[in-house]
Structure formats: structure tokens, C-alpha cells
Motif scaffolding. Structure first.
Motif, PDB file in Angstrom:
ATOM      1  N   LYS A   1     -65.233 -17.909 -31.301  1.00  0.00           N
ATOM      2  CA  LYS A   1     -63.999 -17.113 -31.359  1.00  0.00           C
ATOM      3  C   LYS A   1     -64.209 -15.789 -30.609  1.00  0.00           C
ATOM      4  O   LYS A   1     -64.349 -14.726 -31.225  1.00  0.00           O
ATOM      5  N   THR A   2     -64.226 -15.899 -29.294  1.00  0.00           N
ATOM      6  CA  THR A   2     -64.539 -14.720 -28.483  1.00  0.00           C
ATOM      7  C   THR A   2     -63.381 -14.368 -27.562  1.00  0.00           C
ATOM      8  O   THR A   2     -62.489 -15.176 -27.295  1.00  0.00           O
ATOM      9  N   ILE A   3     -63.428 -13.140 -27.085  1.00  0.00           N
ATOM     10  CA  ILE A   3     -62.501 -12.664 -26.058  1.00  0.00           C
ATOM     11  C   ILE A   3     -63.305 -11.753 -25.133  1.00  0.00           C
ATOM     12  O   ILE A   3     -64.149 -10.967 -25.596  1.00  0.00           O
ATOM     13  N   SER A   4     -63.101 -11.867 -23.845  1.00  0.00           N
ATOM     14  CA  SER A   4     -63.840 -11.034 -22.890  1.00  0.00           C
ATOM     15  C   SER A   4     -63.422  -9.577 -23.048  1.00  0.00           C
ATOM     16  O   SER A   4     -62.335  -9.270 -23.542  1.00  0.00           O
ATOM     17  N   VAL A   5     -64.307  -8.682 -22.618  1.00  0.00           N
ATOM     18  CA  VAL A   5     -64.004  -7.255 -22.700  1.00  0.00           C
ATOM     19  C   VAL A   5     -62.754  -6.938 -21.879  1.00  0.00           C
ATOM     20  O   VAL A   5     -61.864  -6.206 -22.331  1.00  0.00           O
ATOM     21  N   ARG A   6     -62.676  -7.510 -20.683  1.00  0.00           N
ATOM     22  CA  ARG A   6     -61.492  -7.274 -19.845  1.00  0.00           C
ATOM     23  C   ARG A   6     -60.244  -7.861 -20.494  1.00  0.00           C
ATOM     24  O   ARG A   6     -59.162  -7.261 -20.460  1.00  0.00           O
ATOM     25  N   GLY A   7     -60.404  -9.048 -21.083  1.00  0.00           N
ATOM     26  CA  GLY A   7     -59.274  -9.664 -21.765  1.00  0.00           C
ATOM     27  C   GLY A   7     -58.824  -8.837 -22.950  1.00  0.00           C
ATOM     28  O   GLY A   7     -57.626  -8.729 -23.236  1.00  0.00           O
ATOM     29  N   CYS A   8     -59.791  -8.247 -23.656  1.00  0.00           N
ATOM     30  CA  CYS A   8     -59.476  -7.394 -24.801  1.00  0.00           C
ATOM     31  C   CYS A   8     -58.697  -6.156 -24.367  1.00  0.00           C
ATOM     32  O   CYS A   8     -57.686  -5.793 -24.974  1.00  0.00           O
ATOM     33  N   LEU A   9     -59.165  -5.505 -23.297  1.00  0.00           N
ATOM     34  CA  LEU A   9     -58.471  -4.317 -22.785  1.00  0.00           C
ATOM     35  C   LEU A   9     -57.082  -4.677 -22.250  1.00  0.00           C
ATOM     36  O   LEU A   9     -56.126  -3.907 -22.405  1.00  0.00           O
ATOM     37  N   ALA A  10     -56.968  -5.864 -21.637  1.00  0.00           N
ATOM     38  CA  ALA A  10     -55.658  -6.316 -21.153  1.00  0.00           C
ATOM     39  C   ALA A  10     -54.706  -6.546 -22.324  1.00  0.00           C
ATOM     40  O   ALA A  10     -53.523  -6.186 -22.270  1.00  0.00           O
ATOM     41  N   GLN A  11     -55.244  -7.142 -23.405  1.00  0.00           N
ATOM     42  CA  GLN A  11     -54.415  -7.380 -24.591  1.00  0.00           C
ATOM     43  C   GLN A  11     -53.939  -6.061 -25.190  1.00  0.00           C
ATOM     44  O   GLN A  11     -52.760  -5.916 -25.562  1.00  0.00           O
ATOM     45  N   ILE A  12     -54.841  -5.092 -25.276  1.00  0.00           N
ATOM     46  CA  ILE A  12     -54.470  -3.768 -25.780  1.00  0.00           C
ATOM     47  C   ILE A  12     -53.376  -3.152 -24.911  1.00  0.00           C
ATOM     48  O   ILE A  12     -52.407  -2.569 -25.411  1.00  0.00           O
ATOM     49  N   SER A  13     -53.525  -3.297 -23.589  1.00  0.00           N
ATOM     50  CA  SER A  13     -52.536  -2.740 -22.660  1.00  0.00           C
ATOM     51  C   SER A  13     -51.156  -3.324 -22.905  1.00  0.00           C
ATOM     52  O   SER A  13     -50.155  -2.590 -23.016  1.00  0.00           O
ATOM     53  N   PHE A  14     -51.080  -4.644 -23.014  1.00  0.00           N
ATOM     54  CA  PHE A  14     -49.782  -5.294 -23.183  1.00  0.00           C
ATOM     55  C   PHE A  14     -49.174  -5.006 -24.557  1.00  0.00           C
ATOM     56  O   PHE A  14     -47.950  -4.931 -24.690  1.00  0.00           O
ATOM     57  N   VAL A  15     -50.028  -4.851 -25.584  1.00  0.00           N
ATOM     58  CA  VAL A  15     -49.511  -4.485 -26.900  1.00  0.00           C
ATOM     59  C   VAL A  15     -48.884  -3.096 -26.847  1.00  0.00           C
ATOM     60  O   VAL A  15     -47.803  -2.862 -27.398  1.00  0.00           O
ATOM     61  N   PHE A  16     -49.557  -2.165 -26.173  1.00  0.00           N
ATOM     62  CA  PHE A  16     -49.023  -0.809 -26.026  1.00  0.00           C
ATOM     63  C   PHE A  16     -47.710  -0.820 -25.247  1.00  0.00           C
ATOM     64  O   PHE A  16     -46.738  -0.152 -25.625  1.00  0.00           O
ATOM     65  N   ILE A  17     -47.674  -1.566 -24.134  1.00  0.00           N
ATOM     66  CA  ILE A  17     -46.477  -1.596 -23.292  1.00  0.00           C
ATOM     67  C   ILE A  17     -45.282  -2.167 -24.067  1.00  0.00           C
ATOM     68  O   ILE A  17     -44.208  -1.559 -24.120  1.00  0.00           O
ATOM     69  N   THR A  18     -45.484  -3.344 -24.659  1.00  0.00           N
ATOM     70  CA  THR A  18     -44.363  -3.996 -25.338  1.00  0.00           C
ATOM     71  C   THR A  18     -43.956  -3.258 -26.609  1.00  0.00           C
ATOM     72  O   THR A  18     -42.763  -3.094 -26.881  1.00  0.00           O
ATOM     73  N   GLY A  19     -44.949  -2.815 -27.387  1.00  0.00           N
ATOM     74  CA  GLY A  19     -44.630  -2.084 -28.612  1.00  0.00           C
ATOM     75  C   GLY A  19     -43.939  -0.761 -28.326  1.00  0.00           C
ATOM     76  O   GLY A  19     -42.943  -0.412 -28.968  1.00  0.00           O
ATOM     77  N   GLY A  20     -44.464  -0.010 -27.348  1.00  0.00           N
ATOM     78  CA  GLY A  20     -43.857   1.271 -26.998  1.00  0.00           C
ATOM     79  C   GLY A  20     -42.471   1.120 -26.415  1.00  0.00           C
ATOM     80  O   GLY A  20     -41.558   1.894 -26.732  1.00  0.00           O
TER      81      GLY A  20
END
Length: 318
Positions: free
Chosen positions: A90-109
Motif C-alpha cells: 500500500k504505497t504511493i510515490s513521493v511525487r504522487g503524494c505531492l501531486a495528490q496534495i496539490s490537487f486536494v488543495f486546488i479542488t478544495g480551495g
């Protein structure tokens, strides 16, 4: 403790919602159903608003944007969560993690801004009906939508650029089903007080300003509705706001509770995260569809048109 640069750590481990394989199988079926309903409901809203001329108004322009955001919001986290339910690793790459954070911020904001824009539309329609066409012109509507997306991107840029500079320790386990910025802060070796302060200020400013705009707009709307002498007029005016008010309560209620909870991976924290990132995007098309007569009528017209086209196609083919 040995330190590693985050470029040397290529992936994080997401603990998810449960470690029990049987429960994970049940959760996979449950969240797959929710995700499919989210996709179906929001795509239906986009199709109906796009094809039905009766819904080409500012309110439904904003509603179509909300449906698009909910599609993106749900798709940021749920597919990865479903994958991890069926995977031993159950892993996620560091880049994938940062990308997920980015999209959560964009859509949530962006959704927070858009909800305040939608209440401004109701404020203009109820409190200033004679000036509505001027206050909600096509140009103004486009500016409000672009401004909402712009603020979402700005909030993301400020936080994620700082997160990309973090260095991580040997611990790379995230007690969550997705990457969230507070969870990633716990994995950082150097001091992240600046990152935390920036996130806190931007989140509170973004959330509090949009919430206050919604609150004071509704104060004006309620006083205007109470001044209407006709009971039917009051009922009609209130019905135009009830769907939006329900969506606001779901989104801000769960988001604020999640933001002010400590990041520990507790069951309550995970419940609130699921509420605002998974459940709310599914509920929004149901809230606006079931409580809005115009949307229900448009859905019937759209389905009727497609059914007639299908029958004509079958007839021509036969």
C-alpha cells in the motif's frame, strides 16, 4: 537518527482505513459504489446543464463548475484508496503524494470559493432582483469562476512549493488513506514550523473569509425573505437557497472539524476526511437534483430526448 533527502525516499506507505483483509474487501465494494455514484451523478448534472437551454443561467453555470470540481475532488483520492484495498503493498510515490496534495488543495480551495460565489448569486437574486442582470452579467460570472480557480491555485502554489523542499526521516508511514499535508509534516526531519504556519494562515484565511461571506450573505437573504408578506413568496425564495445551504453545511462542517483535529490517524479523523473528500462529492448532485424542481424537470427532458433518439435510431436500423 539517520537523515535522508526526500529524493532518496521514493515512496510512502498509506495505512488506509483497516488492516483486516476481509474488512478491506467490504470497504472496496462500499467505496467503489460511492465512487461510481459520484461519477454518475456529477456527469449527469454536467450533461443536463450543458444540453438544456432552460438551465443556461448564472446559478447553473456555478453548479456545473461545482459538479466538475466534485468529479476531480473524488478522483484525486478514491482511485488510489481502491487500489490499496486490493494491494498488499500500500504505497504511493513521493511525487504522487505531492501531486495528490496539490490537487486536494486546488479542488478544495476552489470549491470553498465557488460556494461563496453561489450564495452571492442567491443574494443578488433575492435581495436585489431588479439589479440581478447587472450584478450577474456573463462577464461577471466568468470573472467569479476564474477568480475561484485562481485563488485555489494560489493557495496550492504557496503550500506545495514549501512542501517540495522538505527532507524526510526513516519513518515514511502515513496513518491515512491519502496524502494530506499535515500527515506529511510528521515525516519531516527538519523543523516545519514555517510550513505549518503558512498552511494554517492560508487555510484559515481561505476558509474563514469564504465562510464569513456566506454567513453575512445569508443574514441579508433571511432578513429579505422575512420581509416578504406572501407565504408562497417566502417559500419560493427559501427553496432556492435550501440546496446550497445543505451543501455548505456538509462541506464546511466536515472540513472545519477535520482541520482542527490533531493528525493522529484516529478513526474520528478518518471519518471526517471521508466525509468531506468522498461523501460530499457524491451528495452534492443528489442535494441539487432532488431538491430542485428545475433540475428534475431538465433531467426528465434530457432523458426523454435521448430515449426518443435511441428509439428513432433503432427504427432506422431495423
Amino acid at each position: 537518527m539517520a537523515l535522508r533527502n526526500h529524493s532518496a525516499i521514493t515512496e510512502f506507505i498509506l495505512l488506509g482505513l483497516s488492516a483486516d483483509p476481509k474488512i478491506q474487501a467490504l470497504l472496496f465494494v462500499f467505496f467503489l459504489g460511492i465512487y461510481l455514484l459520484t461519477m454518475l451523478g456529477n456527469l449527469m448534472m454536467l450533461l443536463v446543464i450543458r444540453t438544456d437551454a432552460h438551465l443556461h443561467t448564472p446559478m447553473y453555470l456555478f453548479l456545473s463548475q461545482l459538479s466538475f470540481i466534485d468529479l476531480c475532488f473524488s478522483s484525486v483520492t478514491v482511485p488510489k484508496m481502491l487500489e490499496n484495498f486490493l494491494s498488499w503493498k500500500k504505497t504511493i510515490s513521493v511525487r504522487g503524494c505531492l501531486a495528490q496534495i496539490s490537487f486536494v488543495f486546488i479542488t478544495g480551495g476552489t470549491e470553498a470559493c465557488l460556494l461563496s460565489v453561489m450564495v452571492y448569486d442567491r443574494y443578488a437574486a433575492i435581495c436585489h432582483p431588479l439589479l440581478y442582470g447587472q450584478m450577474m452579467s456573463k462577464q461577471r460570472c466568468v470573472q467569479l469562476v476564474c477568480g475561484s480557480w485562481g485563488l485555489g491555485f494560489l493557495d496550492t502554489l504557496v503550500n506545495v512549493l514549501l512542501a517540495m523542499k522538505m527532507d524526510f526521516c526513516d519513518s515514511y508511514i502515513i496513518p491515512h488513506y491519502s496524502c494530506e499535508l499535515p500527515s506529511v509534516f510528521l515525516l519531516s526531519c527538519p523543523d516545519v514550523s514555517t510550513n505549518f504556519l503558512v498552511m494554517l494562515c492560508s487555510t484559515i484565511a481561505h476558509g474563514l473569509i469564504t465562510f464569513l461571506l456566506i454567513f453575512f450573505s445569508y443574514v441579508h437573504i433571511i432578513f429579505t425573505i422575512l420581509s416578504i408578506t406572501s407565504i408562497s413568496g417566502r417559500s419560493k425564495a427559501f427553496s432556492t437557497c435550501s440546496s446550497h445551504l445543505t451543501a455548505v453545511i456538509f462541506f464546511y462542517g466536515s472540513a472545519f472539524l477535520r482541520c482542527f483535529m490533531p493528525t493522529s490517524g484516529s478513526p474520528l479523523e478518518l471519518i471526517f476526511s471521508v466525509q468531506y473528500s468522498v461523501i460530499t462529492p457524491m451528495l452534492n448532485p443528489l442535494i441539487y437534483g432532488l431538491k430542485n424542481k428545475e433540475v428534475k424537470a431538465a433531467v426528465r427532458r434530457t432523458l426523454g430526448n435521448y430515449l426518443r433518439c435511441f428509439q428513432w435510431w433503432n427504427k432506422e436500423k431495423g
